[in-house]
Write an enzyme that holds these catalytic residues in place. Structure first.
Site, mmCIF file in Angstrom:
data_model
loop_
_atom_site.group_PDB
_atom_site.id
_atom_site.type_symbol
_atom_site.label_atom_id
_atom_site.label_comp_id
_atom_site.label_asym_id
_atom_site.label_seq_id
_atom_site.Cartn_x
_atom_site.Cartn_y
_atom_site.Cartn_z
ATOM 1 N N GLU A 1 0.862 -1.180 0.000
ATOM 2 C CA GLU A 1 0.000 0.000 0.000
ATOM 3 C C GLU A 1 0.891 1.219 0.000
ATOM 4 O O GLU A 1 1.699 1.399 0.905
ATOM 5 C CB GLU A 1 -0.852 0.015 1.274
ATOM 6 C CG GLU A 1 -1.906 -1.063 1.289
ATOM 7 C CD GLU A 1 -2.274 -1.480 2.697
ATOM 8 O OE1 GLU A 1 -2.354 -0.601 3.587
ATOM 9 O OE2 GLU A 1 -2.451 -2.687 2.907
ATOM 10 N N ASP B 1 -4.239 8.600 11.586
ATOM 11 C CA ASP B 1 -2.874 8.132 11.757
ATOM 12 C C ASP B 1 -2.226 8.582 13.052
ATOM 13 O O ASP B 1 -2.449 9.695 13.525
ATOM 14 C CB ASP B 1 -2.021 8.589 10.574
ATOM 15 C CG ASP B 1 -2.341 7.791 9.331
ATOM 16 O OD1 ASP B 1 -2.148 6.561 9.371
ATOM 17 O OD2 ASP B 1 -2.811 8.381 8.344
#
Ligand SMILES: Cc1ncc(COP(=O)(O)O)c(C=O)c1O
Lengths: 393, 256
Positions: free
Chosen positions: B46, B57
């Site tokens: 990815e 995140d």
């Protein structure tokens, strides 16, 4: 045309819930329940009682005589600065803390820019005995020291946001990350009409008390509930959303929203979102935001921490796009001058955020006798250091 | 059938996917890392395109995203770097990033470019399911792009079924409701949750991600899924002066 949210969570092209799956259950729970809870008679009763006895509402609608003389119109100030904790922010936090209790949440998180929303959140958490964590940009912690101390005294934990521009946008990111990591027991009290649906609608409902009262007060003072102009400053847009709420469908009432131009809209140091921004997604909703062609959020600037945000709420984006509300901007210096002017003409030291709305009076042309309502969203105590520096006080 | 769908048809266990941020540590490392990953045994990867406000995140990927942006990375530059991708890399590639960057690029443009350079799917965590379904599903399908959805311990069964119906490659099972970079929780509650999803007999294979950092956590994820995805731990291990060497070293524990 509707200027309010539809059943899918949109205002025209704007709104929605652009959130990662980790936030979906919390936001969905809120979406399913907020209207039901808010409309319960017991909720309304407690909300209204607290607004009256604890916040000190209704806030006065004050005809500022000397200011009116100067501008040649009847300038009414909606005195949100007289609320407990010194700004409109507490209307929302009272509503949301009661909602959080109904949802059985035990822990409250919030983001704050100027510290006003942080203080308002810490205040209601102290009032109800709930744990409180407030995220605040590292830069704002420095420029709003008195509010940081107030939050701490109220028992809140103040966590510095050290990423990005270290201001309100980044504090909001950190609060969202906290919510992702605490998916069950935590309620996130967003401080403005931003975020994923249902936040913009929910916050504007809690803030709508501002225009609800104003209409009644206008009838008492002027004999009619429709003024010629209603004005407010816009950071994320909550005081404006509340100030406009009951006037939005009165098409004869001209609505003016004042953004922060910072050092000037073309200076690269500005927070004038409608002028500089484009449609996109920030903090969970589709709206207008300041961004690069690649979709990176641009760091805003304003002398007032509460307006230092690169976006506006989705309802404002819709009100802007449809032309229902006129969006204008005021520079740092103009706002400070307007703050000084109000102080010297009326004996009221306004928050620099609110001073942006007042500063636009300079640009307006009145025939004489128009009724103008300006939302005085907060008091200037928190801004004394900025005023002192700027005016060598 | 795209490369990703083929992979899951041929391999049912022990699938290892690695996430990294395009433009980190250096602007032009993107293809170097892809090549090194394939050489050292990754099954797919990815590639993150950076965003200024990555709310899902943790610190590591926030940091790599910021560095990548400071290095000048944009989606446009990334597609340019990926021009020759399929000359040197054969394993499936996903792009991962936030919706605003895709919206500014244009969804149709994005799908077209993905197909052109040989990207097989994407993960856009803040793209709402309803919007994907109503507005983008057709475009993705026309260009052979698989959209990957996330599932957390709090995702309802009804919603998981819906996600299963909209997916055509795999479902990304988050080890816990958390931002990236937390350690895998292999407590009984996590095991119960993995087992619960496994027992739903979904039509798509499962990959477990978030908090997988080493051989041990990779192995325990493998008990419940076709494989696992590693992000923060890999990104943290990258050495800007020896990118290929650090990829090799990191991968040794899995494919030694
Ligand atoms: C006094 C005051 N006015 C205005 C604002 C701007 O927020 P909003 O646009 O949501 O009213 C703030 C934010 O902190 C504030 O403290």
């Amino acid at each position: 045309m509707s200027y309010f949210v539809n059943e899918r969570g949109y205002y025209g092209d704007f709104g929605g819930a652009y959130i990662p799956e980790m936030l979906y259950p919390n936001v969905e729970e809120l979406r399913q329940q907020y209207l039901g809870i808010i409309n319960e008679p017991s909720f309304q009763e407690e909300f209204k009682a607290l607004l009256k006895d604890y916040v000190g509402r209704p806030s006065p609608l004050y005809l500022a005589k000397r200011l009116s003389e100067k501008y040649g119109a009847n300038i009414f100030l909606k005195r949100e600065d007289l609320n407990h904790t010194g700004a409109h922010k507490i209307n929302n936090t009272i509503g949301q803390i009661l909602l959080a209790e109904s949802l059985g949440k035990k822990r409250i998180i919030a983001e704050t820019g100027a510290g006003q929303h942080g203080v308002a959140t810490a205040t209601v958490c102290a009032l109800r005995g709930l744990e409180c964590v407030v995220y605040m940009g590292e830069i704002d912690i420095k420029r709003q020291a008195p509010n940081v101390a107030r939050m701490k005294m109220l028992g809140a934990k103040v966590v510095p946001a050290t990423s990005g521009s270290k201001t309100l946008k980044d504090a909001t990111n950190e609060a969202m990350r906290d919510w992702i990591n605490n998916p069950v027991d935590t309620h996130y009290i967003i401080g403005s009409v931003v975020g994923p649906h249902p936040y913009p609608d929910m916050v504007s409902i809690f803030q709508s008390v501002i225009s609800e009262e104003t209409k009644k007060q206008l009838i008492e003072q002027t004999g009619k509930d429709q003024p010629d102009y209603v004005m407010a400053c816009v950071g994320g847009g909550s005081n404006a959303a509340g100030m406009f709420y009951h006037f939005i469908d009165d098409e004869n009432v001209k609505l003016i929203a004042v953004e922060a131009a910072g050092k000037g809209v073309a200076s690269g140091l500005s927070a004038a979102t409608t002028y500089l921004g484009k449609e996109g997604v920030l903090h969970g909703s589709r709206s207008i935001l300041m961004q690069t062609p690649d979709g990176q959020v641009v760091e805003p600037h304003s002398v007032s921490a509460g307006l230092d945000y690169p976006g506006i709420g989705p309802q404002h984006a819709h009100l802007f796009k449809t032309g229902r509300v006129k969006y204008v901007s005021i520079t740092d210096d103009e706002s400070l001058d307007a703050g000084l002017l109000l102080t010297q003409l009326e004996g009221i030291i306004p928050a620099i955020e609110s001073a942006h709305a007042l500063a636009y009076l300079e640009y307006m042309e009145f025939k004489g006798g128009e009724n103008v309502v300006v939302c005085l969203s907060g008091r200037g105590d928190k801004d004394m250091e900025t005023y002192m520096k700027h005016f060598n006080l | 059938m795209n490369r990703l769908q083929q992979l899951f048809q041929n391999k049912k266990k022990d699938i290892l996917s690695i996430y990294y941020t395009a433009g980190y540590p250096n602007l032009n490392d993107t293809l170097k890392i892809a090549q090194a990953l394939e050489a050292s045994g990754a099954d797919f990867m990815e590639i993150g395109f950076p965003y200024s406000d990555p709310v899902a995140d943790g610190e590591v990927i926030q940091g790599s995203s910021k560095q990548a942006l400071d290095n000048g990375m944009t989606l446009e530059i990334l597609f340019d770097q990926l021009k020759d991708l399929r000359k040197i890399v054969t394993i499936p590639i996903l792009l991962m990033g936030y919706v605003n960057v895709v919206l500014q690029y244009g969804v149709a443009n994005f799908c077209e470019k993905c197909q052109e350079v040989g990207v097989d799917g994407c993960i856009i965590p803040d793209l709402p399911m309803y919007e994907y379904e109503e507005m983008y599903h057709t475009c993705f399908a026309e260009h052979g792009i698989s959209n990957i959805f996330l599932v957390t311990p709090q995702t309802s069964e009804e919603r998981i079924r819906k996600i299963d119906g909209l997916s055509n490659a795999f479902i990304y099972l988050l080890s816990s409701a958390a931002t990236t970079g937390k350690n895998l929780d292999v407590s009984t509650t996590a095991r119960d949750y993995f087992a619960r999803i496994q027992a739903m007999n979904l039509s798509n294979p499962l990959m477990i991600g978030f908090g997988i950092s080493d051989k041990k956590t990779f192995d325990s994820a493998n008990e419940y899924a076709s494989g696992a995805i590693i992000g923060s731990a890999f990104v943290k291990s990258l050495n800007e002066n020896d990118v290929e060497g650090s990829v090799k070293t990191f991968m040794k524990q899995f494919r030694g």
